[in-house]
Design a protein around this motif. Structure first.
Motif, PDB file in Angstrom:
ATOM      1  N   ASP A 151      -3.123   3.834  -4.865  1.00 37.18           N
ATOM      2  CA  ASP A 151      -4.089   4.687  -5.617  1.00 37.18           C
ATOM      3  C   ASP A 151      -4.936   3.976  -6.681  1.00 37.18           C
ATOM      4  OD1 ASP A 151      -3.434   7.165  -4.460  1.00 37.18           O
ATOM      5  OD2 ASP A 151      -1.983   7.533  -5.958  1.00 37.18           O
ATOM      6  N   GLN A 172     -11.683  -1.707 -14.841  1.00 36.63           N
ATOM      7  CA  GLN A 172     -11.337  -0.498 -14.681  1.00 36.63           C
ATOM      8  C   GLN A 172     -10.763   0.357 -15.786  1.00 36.63           C
ATOM      9  OE1 GLN A 172     -11.459   0.392 -10.844  1.00 36.63           O
ATOM     10  NE2 GLN A 172     -12.718  -1.324 -11.324  1.00 36.63           N
ATOM     11  N   LEU A 178     -16.241  -3.202  -4.585  1.00 31.81           N
ATOM     12  CA  LEU A 178     -15.056  -2.277  -4.875  1.00 31.81           C
ATOM     13  C   LEU A 178     -13.942  -3.216  -5.198  1.00 31.81           C
ATOM     14  CD1 LEU A 178     -15.842   0.040  -1.968  1.00 31.81           C
ATOM     15  CD2 LEU A 178     -16.152   0.395  -4.405  1.00 31.81           C
ATOM     16  N   ALA A 179     -13.794  -4.327  -4.571  1.00 33.92           N
ATOM     17  CA  ALA A 179     -12.451  -5.168  -4.574  1.00 33.92           C
ATOM     18  C   ALA A 179     -11.826  -5.230  -5.899  1.00 33.92           C
ATOM     19  CB  ALA A 179     -12.607  -6.240  -3.837  1.00 33.92           C
ATOM     20  N   THR A 180     -10.354  -4.971  -6.125  1.00 38.62           N
ATOM     21  CA  THR A 180      -9.884  -5.614  -7.322  1.00 38.62           C
ATOM     22  C   THR A 180      -8.524  -6.142  -7.240  1.00 38.62           C
ATOM     23  OG1 THR A 180      -8.798  -3.182  -7.336  1.00 38.62           O
ATOM     24  CG2 THR A 180     -10.940  -3.488  -8.503  1.00 38.62           C
ATOM     25  N   VAL A 236      -7.688  -1.796  -4.895  1.00 40.22           N
ATOM     26  CA  VAL A 236      -8.686  -1.704  -3.871  1.00 40.22           C
ATOM     27  C   VAL A 236      -8.750  -3.365  -3.294  1.00 40.22           C
ATOM     28  CG1 VAL A 236     -11.033  -1.537  -3.025  1.00 40.22           C
ATOM     29  CG2 VAL A 236     -10.257  -0.109  -4.835  1.00 40.22           C
ATOM     30  N   ASP A 237      -8.264  -3.465  -2.013  1.00 35.09           N
ATOM     31  CA  ASP A 237      -8.151  -4.590  -1.199  1.00 35.09           C
ATOM     32  C   ASP A 237      -9.367  -5.418  -1.212  1.00 35.09           C
ATOM     33  OD1 ASP A 237      -6.680  -6.643   0.036  1.00 35.09           O
ATOM     34  OD2 ASP A 237      -7.139  -5.818   1.992  1.00 35.09           O
ATOM     35  N   CYS A 250       0.741  -1.196  -0.017  1.00 34.70           N
ATOM     36  CA  CYS A 250      -0.189  -0.171   0.230  1.00 34.70           C
ATOM     37  C   CYS A 250       0.886   1.278  -0.072  1.00 34.70           C
ATOM     38  CB  CYS A 250      -0.956   0.121   1.335  1.00 34.70           C
ATOM     39  SG  CYS A 250      -2.287   1.298   1.393  1.00 34.70           S
ATOM     40  N   THR A 301     -14.597 -10.368  -8.695  1.00 41.03           N
ATOM     41  CA  THR A 301     -13.375  -9.456  -8.816  1.00 41.03           C
ATOM     42  C   THR A 301     -12.675  -9.449  -9.736  1.00 41.03           C
ATOM     43  OG1 THR A 301     -13.539 -10.273  -6.335  1.00 41.03           O
ATOM     44  CG2 THR A 301     -11.525  -9.140  -7.088  1.00 41.03           C
ATOM     45  N   ASN A 352     -15.146  -4.597   1.187  1.00 42.82           N
ATOM     46  CA  ASN A 352     -15.131  -4.236  -0.225  1.00 42.82           C
ATOM     47  C   ASN A 352     -15.549  -5.048  -1.526  1.00 42.82           C
ATOM     48  OD1 ASN A 352     -13.586  -1.676   0.390  1.00 42.82           O
ATOM     49  ND2 ASN A 352     -11.458  -2.678   0.455  1.00 42.82           N
TER      50      ASN A 352
END
Length: 489
Positions: A414, A469, A428-430, A417-418, A408, A462, A423
């Protein structure tokens, strides 16, 4: 009014590349041209550049050659693009085989100060109409090799005044760890005003720093991610320049690097075994099998394949990853490593490959095609860097559905996303992110990757989210255009 921008750098993909800088100098000017800028590039005439540019023609003789018998400015074009490229032809300085910065013994060339002073000087001369047909309003210098360009521009403005008064400069930090430091006695040969050799100038702890020259004399400073812009103002990551960077905090902007999706796109990548996309993923499995076969690993569809494409250095955190290899292999994972660097790390990974021939494969060196094959065939791309200004590997990995496992810091923080439960629940997670730069923190992130892989539906969702993105250059180019307009007044 069209803004004319001159980018000054030492590398350009696909002609000459030792790292991510070359990808940026190819993609950013092209993205700026799409936004309406008149962007050009200035490069030293290294052999791959001189051989690779099209339609090269002489523009002017460069009066000051810093010891080279002759130096001329030529103008050509990057094949397959609209990018105009100025090249400095000074064969005594640049026509050397191999690495552009180091000799056969991997020692920096003794005349590097003169070689790259010529680059910065020529940039300032271009601002003063060395090419009668074109002159920039903005000079953007990239990394230490171009660090003297803002200093020469400032000196010329002080001497000549009005003709150059409107020209503004930007210095872009791609990696603060490489500072272009030379003995102070070389200052007299640079042709800068004597008062520039000062702590408020190019002097750095009794020596010269080309990078500091860029930081001190440029009108604005950019770096390649918002988090890195904050980190370099701290003692831990400031490299001795944190005080100057804090003084200039209002002139310092973090603008994330982008990805050229024409080069990095699994749906159109000719270098990989099978094309695929977020909605048609069957090709990724074929890429995985092809990678396992090429690297002489056991061909197992269910093995979690970790990839590394990197310089093998401690900065890249690869000492930490090497210590985690036994745990990774014990869990049934595989590791493919492509890179070159510190002999101790090269030997360590080669030893791991001998100990686990069905699970670990290492290729020392760099191979652009294999880099694409690894990103396409891997399930996880490991980028466990101690510090990372932006990082491009994790952005390529997202596009190819190889979930990034990152520390991180900088641009890694930036862009990834964990995959925490929260998440995952909020879509949100990637990827996988660890915060403490310690072996157990990295191992815990590796365990989380195995745990998510075991939940196939969560894994697929995921991976699809990662591939959706968008880190294209358009958004970054818009931010640069806003900065140019601000500077141009």
């Amino acid at each position: 009014m069209t803004i004319r921008v001159l980018h000054v750098a030492s590398e350009l993909y696909p002609l000459l590349k030792t790292g991510g800088l070359a990808d940026v100098t190819a993609a950013l000017p092209a993205a700026l041209i799409e936004q309406g800028a008149d962007a050009r590039l200035l490069l030293p005439g290294f052999p791959p550049v001189a051989a690779g540019l099209e339609d090269l023609r002489p523009v002017a003789r460069i009066e000051r050659s810093f010891g080279a018998p002759e130096a001329t400015l030529e103008l050509g074009r990057l094949p397959g693009s609209d990018l105009s490229v100025y090249m400095i032809r000074a064969d005594a300085f640049y026509a050397r085989a191999g690495n552009p910065y180091l000799d056969d013994e991997h020692v920096p060339y003794g005349d590097n100060a003169q070689r790259f002073a010529l680059l910065g000087w020529t940039a300032a001369q271009l601002a003063g109409r060395l090419d009668p047909a074109w002159a920039p309003a903005i000079v953007q210098a990239h990394d230490w090799h171009a660090g003297l360009a803002p200093a020469y521009l400032r000196a010329a403005q002080r001497e000549h005044g009005a003709p150059l008064a409107h020209v503004r400069s930007i210095f872009t930090i791609h990696n603060l760890a490489y500072q272009g430091i030379f003995p102070a006695q070389q200052f007299d040969g640079l042709g800068l005003p004597h008062d520039f050799l000062h702590m408020h100038g190019v002097e750095f702890y009794g020596q010269l720093s080309f990078l500091k020259a860029g930081l001190f004399y440029a009108d604005k400073i950019t770096t390649v991610s918002p988090t890195y812009a904050r980190e370099i103002q701290t003692v831990a990551q400031g490299g001795g320049l944190e005080g100057l960077l804090r003084e200039r905090t209002h002139d310092l902007v973090g603008i994330l690097n982008g990805v050229d999706y024409q080069v990095w796109n699994p749906a159109g990548d000719a270098a990989i075994a099978a094309k695929y996309s977020a909605t048609r993923m069957s090709g990724k499995l074929r890429c995985k099998s092809a990678l396992q076969t090429r690297m002489n690993l056991a061909v197992k569809h269910d093995a979690l394949v970790f990839g590394v494409v990197s310089r093998l250095t401690e900065q890249k955190g690869l000492d930490l990853l090497l210590a985690a290899v036994p745990d990774l292999v014990a869990r049934g994972g595989q590791l493919v490593v492509l890179g070159t660097g510190d002999p101790s790390l090269e030997q360590g990974y080669a030893r791991a490959a001998r100990q686990h021939p069905e699970s670990v494969a290492v290729e020392l060196g760099f191979d652009e095609t294999l880099a694409h094959e690894i990103v396409a065939g891997a399930d996880v791309m490991a980028v466990p860097s101690r510090f990372e200004p932006c990082g491009l590997t994790q952005l390529y990995a997202l596009a190819y559905g190889a979930l990034p496992l990152v520390h991180c810091v900088g641009g890694l923080a930036d862009t990834v996303v964990d995959a925490t439960l929260e998440n995952l629940a909020e879509d949100l997670a990637t990827g996988f992110v660890f915060t403490r730069f310690e072996p157990d923190a990295l191992t815990a992130a590796i365990r989380r990757a195995f745990a998510l892989h075991a939940r196939s539906r969560d894994w697929r969702e995921t991976r699809a989210r990662a591939m959706r993105q968008d880190f294209g250059w358009a958004a970054s180019a818009q931010r640069y255009m806003a900065l140019y307009r601000e500077l141009a007044g």
